[in-house]
Scaffold this active site. Sequence first.
Site, PDB file in Angstrom:
ATOM      1  N   SER A 149       0.777  -1.269  -0.005  1.00  9.51           N
ATOM      2  CA  SER A 149       0.388   0.048   0.028  1.00  9.51           C
ATOM      3  C   SER A 149       0.912   1.015   0.653  1.00  9.51           C
ATOM      4  CB  SER A 149      -1.124  -0.487   1.060  1.00  9.51           C
ATOM      5  OG  SER A 149      -1.838  -0.943   0.903  1.00  9.51           O
ATOM      6  N   HIS A 204       1.007   4.184   4.202  1.00  8.62           N
ATOM      7  CA  HIS A 204      -0.045   4.880   3.444  1.00  8.62           C
ATOM      8  C   HIS A 204       0.575   6.491   3.480  1.00  8.62           C
ATOM      9  CE1 HIS A 204      -3.049   1.364   4.400  1.00  8.62           C
ATOM     10  NE2 HIS A 204      -1.880   1.202   3.927  1.00  8.62           N
TER      11      HIS A 204
END
Length: 308
Positions: A149, A204
Amino acid sequence: MMDNFLHEFKDAWRRPNNALPQIIIINVIVFLVLAVLNVFGKIFGFSVISDFVYDQFSIPPLFADFILRPWTLITYAFAHSLSSIFHILFNMLVLYWFGKLIVEYIGNQKLINLYVVGALAGGLLYLFVYNFVPFYAENSNFHGMVGASAAVYAITVAAATLAPNYTFFLLFFGPVKIKYIAGFYIVISFLGSVGGNAGGNIAHLGGALMGYVYIKQLQSGTDWGAWVGAVMRFFKSFFVSQPKMKVSSNQKRTKSYSTASSTKSSSTASNIADQAEIDKILDKISQSGYESLSKEEKQKLFNASKKG
């Protein structure tokens, strides 16, 4: 369209400059290997082995554990949670959609650079907060983190920084500019940075920040990921033999050197001019969006991406 998609993945290693499907295939293979090991480990009672292998792809939150397996700062970005297939499915879909834009605009090597530096930024921010921020340090009693991610967020935000007004057609929503998609992802991760997947959401945000900074630095003439290509070429040199030069006389050597120098000088001057032109096009994309480019500018950008 489906035929092109399948052909792209079928010939992933046969075609040059095909980094996107290669990265996706590597992620899928790692997921399948770890999943199969996990299943057999539980059935036949050797979970210790399967867990050990999984640990080599899981980045722990505490430095004391991390220094025992520092390679996880990279390997975590090629593994995914085995509890749900949606983790890898969602990541690979977003990687494909936004990765196609990165390849089209700035080339295959820049995609690889972004993936690696995005993963590193996400992993380092994750380690920082869990070791120096009290709130996270008090909640660091978990095994570790896996997932692409952070790297995917870097590529998503990089694409939105390059071409903020580029439009995707989303089911139920219709046409949406990718700058809003990237912004939505960032907001969701920020809100989730104190939730059950706090570590993942922190990573992230680190990847997203790197994606933005990378493109801004690239537009100013600095490639923060150039070292990635250098490392790849270094390791590749051990497996790919270099062509040997055979010279029979001093005269041929002199002539060959003169010709090579002339060609190299001409090539260098041409590359500098081309890069300056590409930088102007990237600046124009940043200011006015991809749609503002002329047909000739789009073609130049496409040709440059093939060289990457």
